[in-house]
Design a protein around this motif. Structure first.
Motif, mmCIF file in Angstrom:
data_model
loop_
_atom_site.group_PDB
_atom_site.id
_atom_site.type_symbol
_atom_site.label_atom_id
_atom_site.label_comp_id
_atom_site.label_asym_id
_atom_site.label_seq_id
_atom_site.Cartn_x
_atom_site.Cartn_y
_atom_site.Cartn_z
ATOM 1 N N ARG A 1 -2.773 8.093 -5.606
ATOM 2 C CA ARG A 1 -3.493 8.160 -4.328
ATOM 3 C C ARG A 1 -4.315 6.895 -4.165
ATOM 4 O O ARG A 1 -5.199 6.600 -4.970
ATOM 5 C CB ARG A 1 -4.387 9.397 -4.284
ATOM 6 N N LEU A 2 -4.014 6.140 -3.142
ATOM 7 C CA LEU A 2 -4.659 4.842 -2.921
ATOM 8 C C LEU A 2 -5.830 5.016 -1.965
ATOM 9 O O LEU A 2 -5.655 5.126 -0.757
ATOM 10 C CB LEU A 2 -3.633 3.851 -2.360
ATOM 11 N N THR A 3 -7.026 5.062 -2.516
ATOM 12 C CA THR A 3 -8.242 5.190 -1.722
ATOM 13 C C THR A 3 -8.808 3.796 -1.445
ATOM 14 O O THR A 3 -8.431 2.826 -2.122
ATOM 15 C CB THR A 3 -9.295 6.014 -2.482
ATOM 16 N N ASN B 1 0.827 3.924 -3.007
ATOM 17 C CA ASN B 1 0.412 5.282 -2.663
ATOM 18 C C ASN B 1 1.414 6.322 -3.162
ATOM 19 O O ASN B 1 1.055 7.479 -3.358
ATOM 20 C CB ASN B 1 0.200 5.405 -1.151
ATOM 21 N N ARG B 2 2.654 5.926 -3.389
ATOM 22 C CA ARG B 2 3.642 6.833 -3.975
ATOM 23 C C ARG B 2 3.393 7.033 -5.463
ATOM 24 O O ARG B 2 3.779 8.040 -6.043
ATOM 25 C CB ARG B 2 5.060 6.302 -3.753
ATOM 26 N N TYR C 1 0.815 -1.215 0.000
ATOM 27 C CA TYR C 1 0.000 0.000 0.000
ATOM 28 C C TYR C 1 0.852 1.269 0.000
ATOM 29 O O TYR C 1 0.581 2.178 -0.786
ATOM 30 C CB TYR C 1 -0.976 0.018 1.175
ATOM 31 N N LYS D 1 -8.405 0.438 -3.786
ATOM 32 C CA LYS D 1 -7.916 -0.849 -3.260
ATOM 33 C C LYS D 1 -8.867 -1.968 -3.658
ATOM 34 O O LYS D 1 -8.443 -3.040 -4.108
ATOM 35 C CB LYS D 1 -7.800 -0.804 -1.736
#
Length: 182
Positions: free
Chosen positions: A36-38, A32-33, A28, A42
C-alpha cells in the motif's frame, strides 16, 4: 565530445518533466500492487533516492582520487536519483500537506514547506562555512564531503521512517468540512 557543466545541469528539469507522468501512471501503480503506497511511504522512498543521489558523486570522487577518469555521464545517474527524489518528495509533500491542513492553515503549511527548504539551504551553507580552513582549503574533501551529506540524509531518513508510522492523518478538502480519519 566533452560535456559542459551547463549541459549536465539541464538533465534535472528534463528528468522532472519525464518522471512526473512516469511515476504517476507507471511507478506508483506498480508499487501499489506490491504494498500500500501512502504519501508518507512515497516520501520515505524519496528520502532513500536522495541518499543514493549523494552516493553517486562520492563514488565519482573516489574514482578521481584513485587517478581514474570516470565519464561525465555518471553525473547523469546522480541527477536521475535526485530528480526522482524531487518528484516523489516535493509533489507528494505538497499534495499531502494541502489535504492534511485545515482550510485556515493551508497557507501556513505551505510557508512551512518553503521555510524547511530555506532551513536545509542554511544548514548546507553553515556546514560549508564551518569546513573552510583559513588558507582556503576545506576539512572535508573529495568523497568525504559527499559522504558527510549522505550520512546526514540517511539520519533524516531513519528518523522519518521511525516517526512517520505514528502520524494519524485527517483529510481537509477545499470547501469541505473535515473528512474522516484515514
Amino acid at each position: 565530445r566533452e560535456w559542459q557543466a551547463g549541459q549536465i545541469q539541464t538533465v534535472n528539469p528534463l528528468f522532472i518533466l519525464l518522471f512526473l507522468p512516469l511515476f504517476s501512471y507507471f511507478v506508483y501503480p506498480a508499487l501499489n500492487r506490491i504494498f500500500r503506497l501512502t504519501p508518507l511511504r512515497k516520501m520515505g522512498i524519496g528520502f532513500l533516492l536522495t541518499v543514493l543521489s549523494f552516493l553517486v558523486p562520492a563514488w565519482i570522487e573516489s574514482q578521481l582520487a584513485a587517478g581514474l577518469k570516470p565519464h561525465a555521464g555518471w553525473q547523469v545517474l546522480a541527477y536521475v536519483f535526485i530528480s526522482a527524489a524531487e518528484v516523489v518528495i516535493s509533489v507528494t509533500y505538497l499534495e499531502f500537506s494541502y489535504t492534511q491542513a485545515p482550510p485556515s492553515l493551508k497557507s501556513v503549511v505551505m510557508s512551512l514547506y518553503l521555510a524547511a527548504i530555506a532551513l536545509g539551504n542554511l544548514v548546507t551553507a553553515q556546514v560549508n562555512h564551518f569546513i573552510q580552513n583559513p588558507n582556503g582549503t576545506t576539512k572535508l574533501t573529495g568523497a568525504t564531503y559527499h559522504l558527510f551529506f549522505t550520512a546526514l540524509m540517511l539520519g533524516a531518513t531513519i528518523l522519518f521512517v521511525i516517526v512517520s508510522p505514528f502520524y494519524k492523518g485527517r483529510s481537509y478538502i477545499q470547501g469541505e468540512r473535515e473528512a474522516p480519519a484515514t
